[in-house]
Design an enzyme around this catalytic site. Structure first.
Site, PDB file in Angstrom:
ATOM      1  N   SER A  11      36.779 -14.679   9.054  1.00  0.00           N
ATOM      2  CA  SER A  11      36.670 -13.283   9.578  1.00  0.00           C
ATOM      3  C   SER A  11      35.186 -12.825   8.711  1.00  0.00           C
ATOM      4  O   SER A  11      34.860 -13.121   7.805  1.00  0.00           O
ATOM      5  CB  SER A  11      37.676 -12.499   8.850  1.00  0.00           C
ATOM      6  OG  SER A  11      37.154 -11.116   9.174  1.00  0.00           O
ATOM      7  N   HIS A  36      36.400 -14.754  13.781  1.00  0.00           N
ATOM      8  CA  HIS A  36      37.339 -13.505  13.885  1.00  0.00           C
ATOM      9  C   HIS A  36      36.327 -12.326  13.483  1.00  0.00           C
ATOM     10  O   HIS A  36      35.820 -12.090  12.640  1.00  0.00           O
ATOM     11  CB  HIS A  36      38.435 -13.621  12.779  1.00  0.00           C
ATOM     12  CG  HIS A  36      39.257 -12.303  12.798  1.00  0.00           C
ATOM     13  ND1 HIS A  36      40.559 -12.696  13.947  1.00  0.00           N
ATOM     14  CD2 HIS A  36      39.692 -11.408  12.162  1.00  0.00           C
ATOM     15  CE1 HIS A  36      41.036 -11.549  13.744  1.00  0.00           C
ATOM     16  NE2 HIS A  36      40.548 -10.884  12.478  1.00  0.00           N
ATOM     17  N   ASP A  38      36.495  -8.017  13.325  1.00  0.00           N
ATOM     18  CA  ASP A  38      37.140  -7.036  12.937  1.00  0.00           C
ATOM     19  C   ASP A  38      36.501  -5.937  13.447  1.00  0.00           C
ATOM     20  O   ASP A  38      35.615  -5.341  12.746  1.00  0.00           O
ATOM     21  CB  ASP A  38      37.663  -6.821  11.295  1.00  0.00           C
ATOM     22  CG  ASP A  38      38.552  -8.039  11.155  1.00  0.00           C
ATOM     23  OD1 ASP A  38      39.517  -8.149  11.846  1.00  0.00           O
ATOM     24  OD2 ASP A  38      38.436  -8.837  10.219  1.00  0.00           O
ATOM     25  N   MET A  40      36.854  -1.815  13.452  1.00  0.00           N
ATOM     26  CA  MET A  40      37.682  -0.830  12.850  1.00  0.00           C
ATOM     27  C   MET A  40      36.962   0.540  13.019  1.00  0.00           C
ATOM     28  O   MET A  40      35.810   0.556  13.103  1.00  0.00           O
ATOM     29  CB  MET A  40      37.707  -0.990  11.407  1.00  0.00           C
ATOM     30  CG  MET A  40      38.065  -2.252  10.977  1.00  0.00           C
ATOM     31  SD  MET A  40      38.314  -2.418   9.311  1.00  0.00           S
ATOM     32  CE  MET A  40      38.902  -4.128   9.034  1.00  0.00           C
ATOM     33  N   HIS A  69      39.310  -8.687  17.164  1.00  0.00           N
ATOM     34  CA  HIS A  69      40.533  -7.692  16.515  1.00  0.00           C
ATOM     35  C   HIS A  69      40.074  -6.419  16.476  1.00  0.00           C
ATOM     36  O   HIS A  69      39.268  -6.126  15.703  1.00  0.00           O
ATOM     37  CB  HIS A  69      40.991  -8.477  15.199  1.00  0.00           C
ATOM     38  CG  HIS A  69      42.107  -7.895  14.416  1.00  0.00           C
ATOM     39  ND1 HIS A  69      42.520  -7.916  13.308  1.00  0.00           N
ATOM     40  CD2 HIS A  69      43.003  -6.974  15.019  1.00  0.00           C
ATOM     41  CE1 HIS A  69      43.394  -7.125  12.916  1.00  0.00           C
ATOM     42  NE2 HIS A  69      43.998  -6.641  14.192  1.00  0.00           N
ATOM     43  N   MET A  71      40.953  -2.760  15.889  1.00  0.00           N
ATOM     44  CA  MET A  71      41.758  -1.746  15.163  1.00  0.00           C
ATOM     45  C   MET A  71      41.426  -0.504  15.244  1.00  0.00           C
ATOM     46  O   MET A  71      40.512   0.215  14.679  1.00  0.00           O
ATOM     47  CB  MET A  71      41.746  -2.132  13.660  1.00  0.00           C
ATOM     48  CG  MET A  71      42.474  -3.344  13.241  1.00  0.00           C
ATOM     49  SD  MET A  71      42.090  -4.004  11.759  1.00  0.00           S
ATOM     50  CE  MET A  71      40.563  -5.034  12.288  1.00  0.00           C
ATOM     51  N   MET A 140      49.980  -9.385  11.151  1.00  0.00           N
ATOM     52  CA  MET A 140      49.183  -8.916   9.807  1.00  0.00           C
ATOM     53  C   MET A 140      50.002  -9.072   8.559  1.00  0.00           C
ATOM     54  O   MET A 140      51.050  -8.659   8.580  1.00  0.00           O
ATOM     55  CB  MET A 140      48.786  -7.247   9.925  1.00  0.00           C
ATOM     56  CG  MET A 140      47.990  -7.047  11.165  1.00  0.00           C
ATOM     57  SD  MET A 140      46.236  -7.584  11.157  1.00  0.00           S
ATOM     58  CE  MET A 140      45.578  -7.476   9.572  1.00  0.00           C
ATOM     59  N   ASP A 180      46.857 -13.081   9.796  1.00  0.00           N
ATOM     60  CA  ASP A 180      45.644 -12.379   9.084  1.00  0.00           C
ATOM     61  C   ASP A 180      45.701 -11.505   7.949  1.00  0.00           C
ATOM     62  O   ASP A 180      46.566 -10.409   7.959  1.00  0.00           O
ATOM     63  CB  ASP A 180      44.789 -11.520  10.505  1.00  0.00           C
ATOM     64  CG  ASP A 180      43.790 -10.905  10.083  1.00  0.00           C
ATOM     65  OD1 ASP A 180      43.230 -11.059   9.092  1.00  0.00           O
ATOM     66  OD2 ASP A 180      43.472  -9.875  11.079  1.00  0.00           O
TER      67      ASP A 180
HETATM   68  C1  DX5 Z   1      41.889  -6.672   7.815  1.00  0.00           C
HETATM   69  C2  DX5 Z   1      41.378  -7.827   8.498  1.00  0.00           C
HETATM   70  C3  DX5 Z   1      41.182  -9.144   8.128  1.00  0.00           C
HETATM   71  C4  DX5 Z   1      40.416  -9.508   7.022  1.00  0.00           C
HETATM   72  C5  DX5 Z   1      40.947 -10.562   6.333  1.00  0.00           C
HETATM   73  O1  DX5 Z   1      42.218  -5.629   8.379  1.00  0.00           O
HETATM   74  O2  DX5 Z   1      41.849  -7.853  10.045  1.00  0.00           O
HETATM   75  O3  DX5 Z   1      40.721  -9.819   9.247  1.00  0.00           O
HETATM   76  O4  DX5 Z   1      39.002  -9.566   7.371  1.00  0.00           O
HETATM   77  O5  DX5 Z   1      40.341 -10.838   4.988  1.00  0.00           O
HETATM   78  P1  DX5 Z   1      40.858 -11.537   3.826  1.00  0.00           P
HETATM   79  O6  DX5 Z   1      40.974 -13.033   4.380  1.00  0.00           O
HETATM   80  O7  DX5 Z   1      39.884 -11.579   2.975  1.00  0.00           O
HETATM   81  O8  DX5 Z   1      42.527 -11.079   3.432  1.00  0.00           O
HETATM   82 ZN    ZN Z   2      41.675  -9.218  11.640  1.00  0.00          ZN
END
Ligand code: DX5
Ligand code: ZN
Length: 222
Positions: A11, A36, A38, A40, A69, A71, A140, A180
């Site tokens: 990620s 990956h 993210d 947000m 991903h 969010m 998750m 994840d």
């Molecule tokens: C959290 C993200 C994850 C995050 C995981 O909302 O969706 O992808 O980056 O990070 P680690 O591996 O550090 O928990």
């Molecule tokens: Zn993620």
């Protein structure tokens, strides 16, 4: 999939954003299967990251597929744009979508693989009618929003339940189960043992001194 086929998707949330192109190349040369990414929006989750322009730029340097991903509160409206920007796999949240089946179909129609994600508190039963339209389910194992959180212990049971549900529906082979949040060499073992096909890891890969070793360790954790 057999256990040896597990994919590792680092990620970029834990990457150095001032040197993103170098970071992307670094995990690729260390053996990453996917990136990956993210997204947000500061509403669906209490954190704000980046959107389409950054993803287009990542796409211009990445050799491996983008596992995006989102969010966000309005996936039905914005998801197609993420496919155009370069998402190979586009995962949205079931809690946010107005019509998950229609959205999965729209993502596929644009040429990407469709994924759905669930917050830890969301019942997996809600997935049943959508499963045949999906390519990936992202479990998750933390509350979404931030990297570096502790793995939630019930995630492996949820992975096993999704695997069983997909098996019963006759679609297990078409669906990858990804996990994840809080993934490291210890927690990866529990997830793989219960059916995870993809391990998403931010801190455990980008935070490691030796990223190649970190990816290999995750890949081989059994
Ligand atoms: C959290 C993200 C994850 C995050 C995981 O909302 O969706 O992808 O980056 O990070 P680690 O591996 O550090 O928990
Ligand atoms: Zn993620």
């Amino acid at each position: 999939m057999t256990q040896t086929d597990v994919l590792v998707s680092p990620s970029i949330l834990s990457a150095d954003f001032l040197h993103l192109a170098d970071e992307i190349r670094s995990v690729e040369s260390a053996g990453a299967d996917w990136h990956h990414i993210d997204v947000m929006d500061g509403h669906f989750v209490p954190n704000l990251t980046f959107g389409l322009p950054i993803i287009r730029q990542i796409k211009s340097v990445a050799k491996m597929p983008l596992d995006v991903h989102i969010m966000v509160d309005n996936p039905d409206e914005v998801a197609p744009g993420y496919v155009e920007a370069g998402a190979d796999w586009l995962t949205f949240h079931i809690e946010a979508s107005k019509d998950a089946v229609a959205l999965a179909k729209a993502i596929r129609a644009k040429g990407a693989k469709a994924g759905i994600s669930l917050r830890p508190a969301t019942s997996i039963e809600s997935l049943k009618p959508i499963l045949p339209h999906l390519d990936l389910v992202l479990i998750m194992s933390v509350n979404p929003g931030f990297g570096g959180q502790a793995f939630m212990a019930d995630a492996p049971d949820r992975i096993a339940a999704i695997a069983a549900m997909a098996e019963a529906a006759g679609v297990r082979r078409q669906i990858k189960i990804s996990v994840d949040g809080g993934i490291n060499s210890a927690t990866a073992k529990f997830c793989r043992a219960r059916g995870a096909d993809v391990l998403v890891a931010g801190t455990a890969v980008y935070g490691a001194k030796d990223r190649r070793l970190a990816i290999t360790t995750l890949r081989e954790s059994k």
